[in-house]
Write an enzyme that holds these catalytic residues in place. Sequence first.
Site: not given
Ligand code: GLN
Length: 190
Positions: A79, A171, A173
């Site tokens: 992410c 995610h 994890e």
């Molecule tokens: N929206 C976050 C970003 O742009 C990422 C979200 C996340 O890591 N769950 O950095």
Amino acid sequence: MITIGVLALQGAFREHCRMVEHLGAQAVEIRKPEQLKAVAGLIIPGGESTGIGKMMTDWGLMDKIKERAGQGMAIYGTCAGMILLAQDIIDSEQPRLGLMDIVVQRNAFGRQQESFEADLYVPEFGEAPVRAVFIRAPFIEGVGPEVEVLASVKEKIVIARQGNLLATAFHPELTDDDRIHRYFLSMLKE
Ligand code: GLN
């Protein structure tokens, strides 16, 4: 034993450590550049990519991670971690590692879809789908020729690999499915 560093500035780093140890490797929380010497791979958790990127720069981690990646250290970004790996972040000049030839769009699934779960079909992992948890997730809009696309959802790329670099928009994890982490560990043995 393989030692994996987990960047512990923000986000679900404890869950990543648990996953790594469950797979029989050693997990080390990383907060200082010198700690990177001892690890074969690094996981960059989710969180807020602008905040993590700023801390990485302020704490001397940005350059050190790039240096270690050049020496062959594998990196897996989830992410926000995926955003930090990207060379190109649409409409953003935020600090990044810029190691992976991907174009990412932040918060890509829109307000209606702040968080959602989906079953991903990942040919590499066989028949059973991967239950993926997306939280204000980015997606990969485009990839360079060296990048292998491992899965997509809603026609958007959400798992990609380039050599010793792995990125997921979601995610793993936060679930019991250890196949992504297992795959990352197998990259270290190649
Ligand atoms: N929206 C976050 C970003 O742009 C990422 C979200 C996340 O890591 N769950 O950095």
